[in-house]
Motif scaffolding. Structure first.
Motif, PDB file in Angstrom:
ATOM      1  N   CYS A   3      18.042   0.302  30.085  1.00  0.00           N
ATOM      2  CA  CYS A   3      19.095   0.800  29.211  1.00  0.00           C
ATOM      3  C   CYS A   3      19.798  -0.374  28.520  1.00  0.00           C
ATOM      4  O   CYS A   3      20.160  -1.356  29.166  1.00  0.00           O
ATOM      5  CB  CYS A   3      20.089   1.604  30.030  1.00  0.00           C
ATOM      6  SG  CYS A   3      21.488   2.189  29.080  1.00  0.00           S
ATOM      7  N   CYS A   6      23.849  -0.115  29.944  1.00  0.00           N
ATOM      8  CA  CYS A   6      24.247  -0.434  31.317  1.00  0.00           C
ATOM      9  C   CYS A   6      23.178  -1.142  32.123  1.00  0.00           C
ATOM     10  O   CYS A   6      23.436  -1.590  33.230  1.00  0.00           O
ATOM     11  CB  CYS A   6      24.712   0.833  32.031  1.00  0.00           C
ATOM     12  SG  CYS A   6      23.356   1.938  32.474  1.00  0.00           S
ATOM     13  N   CYS A  37      18.590   7.114  29.979  1.00  0.00           N
ATOM     14  CA  CYS A  37      19.128   6.319  31.083  1.00  0.00           C
ATOM     15  C   CYS A  37      19.510   7.235  32.234  1.00  0.00           C
ATOM     16  O   CYS A  37      20.157   8.252  32.027  1.00  0.00           O
ATOM     17  CB  CYS A  37      20.335   5.536  30.608  1.00  0.00           C
ATOM     18  SG  CYS A  37      21.128   4.601  31.925  1.00  0.00           S
ATOM     19  N   CYS A  40      23.811   6.367  32.673  1.00  0.00           N
ATOM     20  CA  CYS A  40      24.888   6.676  31.727  1.00  0.00           C
ATOM     21  C   CYS A  40      24.492   7.703  30.670  1.00  0.00           C
ATOM     22  O   CYS A  40      25.281   8.034  29.805  1.00  0.00           O
ATOM     23  CB  CYS A  40      25.372   5.392  31.049  1.00  0.00           C
ATOM     24  SG  CYS A  40      24.231   4.713  29.828  1.00  0.00           S
TER      25      CYS A  40
HETATM   26 ZN   LIG Z   1      22.639   3.321  30.792  1.00  0.00          ZN
END
Ligand SMILES: [Zn+2]
Length: 73
Positions: A3, A6, A37, A40
């Protein structure tokens, strides 16, 4: 694939996404293959998929305020 927000792992999933083409026109693409992801919920659309989305959106008739199109690989 990690990702960009994050750093968690991204999974290949199929999902439905709305695309706003103009002020009063929205197209929903069903079963779109994206990378999402697991932490998140940020998602990423690969270039090849994006190119096909462009084709599908260009081909839609443009008459309806809301249109649902099934993405088929
Ligand atoms: Zn993420």
């Amino acid at each position: 694939m990690k990702c960009t927000v994050c750093g968690a792992l991204m999974n290949a999933v199929n999902t439905d996404l709305p695309f706003k083409l103009s002020e009063d026109r929205i197209v929903i693409l069903k079963q779109l293959p994206v990378l999402q992801c697991e932490a998140c919920r940020e998602y990423l659309i690969e270039d090849a998929v994006m190119a096909r989305i462009d084709t599908l959106l260009a081909r839609s008739d443009g008459g309806a305020e809301l249109e649902v199109i099934r993405y088929a690989a």
